[in-house]
Design an enzyme around this catalytic site. Structure first.
Site, short mmCIF file in Angstrom:
data_model
loop_
_atom_site.label_atom_id
_atom_site.label_comp_id
_atom_site.label_asym_id
_atom_site.label_seq_id
_atom_site.Cartn_x
_atom_site.Cartn_y
_atom_site.Cartn_z
N ASP A 143 -4.32 -8.46 -8.05
CA ASP A 143 -3.74 -7.82 -6.85
C ASP A 143 -4.95 -7.44 -6.00
O ASP A 143 -6.02 -8.03 -6.17
CB ASP A 143 -2.88 -6.59 -7.25
CG ASP A 143 -2.06 -6.04 -6.08
OD1 ASP A 143 -1.01 -6.61 -5.77
OD2 ASP A 143 -2.48 -5.04 -5.45
N LYS A 193 11.61 -8.07 -7.66
CA LYS A 193 10.98 -9.32 -7.23
C LYS A 193 11.02 -10.34 -8.36
O LYS A 193 11.41 -11.50 -8.15
CB LYS A 193 9.51 -9.01 -6.86
CG LYS A 193 8.73 -10.21 -6.38
CD LYS A 193 7.26 -9.89 -6.22
CE LYS A 193 7.04 -8.67 -5.34
NZ LYS A 193 5.63 -8.52 -4.95
N LYS A 220 2.96 -2.88 -13.39
CA LYS A 220 1.83 -2.90 -12.46
C LYS A 220 0.75 -2.00 -13.05
O LYS A 220 1.05 -1.10 -13.85
CB LYS A 220 2.26 -2.35 -11.10
CG LYS A 220 1.37 -2.79 -9.96
CD LYS A 220 1.74 -4.16 -9.43
CE LYS A 220 0.68 -4.67 -8.46
NZ LYS A 220 1.07 -5.93 -7.82
P1 NDP Z 1 -7.23 -8.92 -1.70
O1 NDP Z 1 -7.98 -7.85 -2.38
O2 NDP Z 1 -7.59 -10.33 -1.96
O3 NDP Z 1 -7.24 -8.70 -0.12
C1 NDP Z 1 -6.78 -7.51 0.43
C2 NDP Z 1 -7.01 -7.56 1.93
O4 NDP Z 1 -6.34 -6.46 2.54
C3 NDP Z 1 -8.49 -7.44 2.31
O5 NDP Z 1 -8.71 -8.12 3.51
C4 NDP Z 1 -8.64 -5.93 2.49
O6 NDP Z 1 -9.72 -5.55 3.34
C5 NDP Z 1 -7.31 -5.58 3.15
N1 NDP Z 1 -6.97 -4.20 2.85
C6 NDP Z 1 -6.77 -3.65 1.61
N2 NDP Z 1 -6.50 -2.35 1.71
C7 NDP Z 1 -6.52 -2.07 3.04
C8 NDP Z 1 -6.29 -0.90 3.79
N3 NDP Z 1 -5.99 0.27 3.19
N4 NDP Z 1 -6.37 -0.99 5.15
C9 NDP Z 1 -6.69 -2.16 5.76
N5 NDP Z 1 -6.91 -3.31 5.09
C10 NDP Z 1 -6.82 -3.26 3.76
O7 NDP Z 1 -5.68 -8.65 -2.08
P2 NDP Z 1 -4.46 -9.66 -2.03
O8 NDP Z 1 -4.60 -10.57 -0.89
O9 NDP Z 1 -4.25 -10.18 -3.39
O10 NDP Z 1 -3.24 -8.64 -1.75
C11 NDP Z 1 -2.83 -8.30 -0.43
C12 NDP Z 1 -1.42 -7.72 -0.48
O11 NDP Z 1 -0.53 -8.71 -1.05
C13 NDP Z 1 -1.25 -6.48 -1.36
O12 NDP Z 1 -0.24 -5.67 -0.78
C14 NDP Z 1 -0.72 -7.05 -2.67
O13 NDP Z 1 0.00 -6.09 -3.42
C15 NDP Z 1 0.19 -8.16 -2.14
N6 NDP Z 1 0.51 -9.21 -3.08
C16 NDP Z 1 -0.48 -9.95 -3.68
C17 NDP Z 1 -0.15 -10.99 -4.54
C18 NDP Z 1 -1.18 -11.89 -5.11
O14 NDP Z 1 -0.78 -12.90 -5.73
N7 NDP Z 1 -2.46 -11.63 -4.96
C19 NDP Z 1 1.27 -11.25 -4.90
C20 NDP Z 1 2.23 -10.48 -4.15
C21 NDP Z 1 1.85 -9.48 -3.29
P3 NDP Z 1 -11.06 -4.93 2.67
O15 NDP Z 1 -11.69 -6.07 1.95
O16 NDP Z 1 -11.84 -4.42 3.83
O17 NDP Z 1 -10.59 -3.84 1.74
#
Ligand code: NDP
Length: 447
Positions: free
Chosen positions: A166, A114, A126
């Site tokens: 993350d 990436k 990571k």
């Molecule tokens: P956050 O912690 O801000 O949000 C995560 C969201 O996903 C929450 O709504 C959470 O719900 C839900 N979630 C997490 N684990 C699970 C699960 N096992 N089953 C169902 N829902 C789940 O994280 P981000 O938004 O930062 O990250 C989301 C995704 O994006 C990840 O895969 C991350 O690796 C990817 N990503 C993030 C980047 C970034 O800049 N932040 C960059 C590139 C990729 P709940 O609160 O109930 O756990």
């Protein structure tokens, strides 16, 4: 799969059978490399696949901390420094009870390619912890972050390794981590990204992953003279990535009909309004509440307990933005049946291999995470540049650079797919383009 790739993959399977997520991510990359490896034996000669699948370094440490009751708890901390061929290690920290070495190695491996696609000089890494931030007080989060950084600080640095957020690590956590690092080294260095604007952050960094994914999806749609205007879009998650994906989709005239968290999904057939999205942002970022509360506040929004979005109704596009392997074969079958034309991954590896295969076979535009969600790390790279120059760019300038980077990632992925006769296969294109740069740099650098 090419013989060389197959041999290395089978070796990893035998050596690390429990690292299922890591093996899945390696398989996905190797499976795309056939045309490159078949036409070029230098990668085997220089043992690139053997070297690129073993992290340069893994640090595992204990994180002891004291909760509000005075009890001592111990978590596990990790940093996987995967590959530094093209720049310092760069990649987020995840705090979630599911965190283990397999998950962090898959995320680190993805990150290598990436970061290469962004064209910025960043290697891949990571890290994180099996710490669960849910239900913890602000002070408990602070104590945990301080303990985590007490050990991590000796392994990172602005030219060595620059972590970011993350899952479970947002602005609050980055603040506590950075505060502790600054105290220990007595220097205000650009050692973390995703910082608050008050102490060196970049405008548009919080928005970048979500906005970037929408920019990438728009580029894919443009090839078929489509866009998001008046289109129904399913989003999963309600964290950082999901929130700003939703904001950009609404700005583009689309209808965000679902969001979710680990307790279930909300369904809003008319499409969320800006006001409803603002409520969700406050609920998640400040009140740290559950997504079900949205349906209690607004009529016309239904809460579907324990359900993922994908089979709740029909949609034109799906942007999974929660976690790995959340979009499975039965889900994509329902999406295709409902007329979905585009799936673009905001999360890392949210679509299972069988589901990806089904989408590609059904001519759905599919943006793999390492290309589609690269806007976050790209803007982290822009944050590092601003810190190094001691300047702060205007939001419009950062957004323009982000948009340019996403267009470029789209075109290099598309061009690589076309070069090897796999039109519209962004998985193959992104893997080949991302891999080729890192592998060639490794050859240039010697053993
Ligand atoms: P956050 O912690 O801000 O949000 C995560 C969201 O996903 C929450 O709504 C959470 O719900 C839900 N979630 C997490 N684990 C699970 C699960 N096992 N089953 C169902 N829902 C789940 O994280 P981000 O938004 O930062 O990250 C989301 C995704 O994006 C990840 O895969 C991350 O690796 C990817 N990503 C993030 C980047 C970034 O800049 N932040 C960059 C590139 C990729 P709940 O609160 O109930 O756990």
């Amino acid at each position: 799969m090419n013989n060389y790739a197959q041999r290395i993959y089978e070796g990893l399977q035998q050596e690390l059978p429990w690292q299922t997520e890591f093996l899945q991510s390696v398989f996905e990359v190797f499976d795309s490399l056939d045309p490159l490896l078949d036409s070029n034996d230098k990668y085997e000669h220089f043992r690139i696949l053997e070297r690129i699948t073993v992290p340069e370094r893994i640090i595992i440490f204990q994180v002891p901390w004291v909760d509000d009751k005075g009890d001592i708890l111990v978590n596990r901390g990790y940093r996987v420094q995967f590959n530094s061929a093209i720049g310092p290690y760069k990649g987020g920290l995840r705090f979630h009870p599911s965190v283990n070495l397999s998950i962090l190695k898959f995320l680190g491996f993805e990150q290598v390619f990436k970061n290469s696609l962004t064209t910025l000089p960043m290697g891949g890494g990571k890290g994180g912890s099996n710490f669960d931030p849910k239900g913890k007080s602000d002070i408990e989060i602070m104590r945990f972050c301080q303990s985590f950084m007490r050990e991590l600080q000796s392994h990172i640095g602005p030219d060595t390794d620059v972590p970011a957020g993350d899952i479970g690590v947002g602005g609050r956590e980055i603040g506590y981590l950075f505060g502790m690092y600054k105290k220990i080294v007595n220097a205000h260095q650009s050692v973390l990204t995703g910082k608050s604007l008050n102490f060196g952050g970049s405008l548009i960094r919080p928005e970048a992953t979500g906005y970037g994914n929408v920019y990438f999806a728009l580029e894919m749609l443009k090839t078929r003279r489509e866009d998001f205007d008046n289109r129904k879009v399913m989003i999963s998650g309600s964290g950082n990535v999901a929130q700003f994906t939703a904001q950009k989709i609404i700005n583009e005239g689309g209808k965000v009909i679902t969001m979710s968290d680990s307790s279930g999904s909300i369904l809003c057939k008319e499409g969320l309004t800006h006001e409803q999205l603002e409520f969700i942002m406050d609920l998640k970022n400040v009140k740290r509440g559950r997504i079900s509360e949205v349906s209690e506040k607004f009529s016309g929004i239904e809460f579907c307990a324990g359900q993922k979005p994908w089979q709740l109704t029909e949609a034109d596009a799906a942007l999974p933005s929660a976690t790995q392997n959340e979009l499975e074969l039965e889900d994509v079958k329902a999406l295709v049946k409902g007329g979905c034309v585009c799936v673009s991954e905001g999360a890392n590896m949210p679509t299972t291999p069988e589901a990806v295969e089904y989408l590609l076979a059904n001519n759905v535009l599919f943006g793999p995470g390492k290309a589609a969600n690269a806007g976050g790390v790209a803007t982290s790279g822009l944050e590092m540049s601003q810190n190094a120059m001691r300047v702060g760019w205007e939001a419009a300038e950062v957004d323009r650079k982000l948009h340019d980077i996403m267009r470029s990632i789209h075109s290099v992925s598309k061009d690589a797919a076309d070069e090897f006769g796999a039109k519209d296969n962004y998985v193959l294109g992104a893997n080949i383009a991302g891999f080729r740069k890192v592998a060639d740099a490794m050859i240039d650098l010697g053993v």
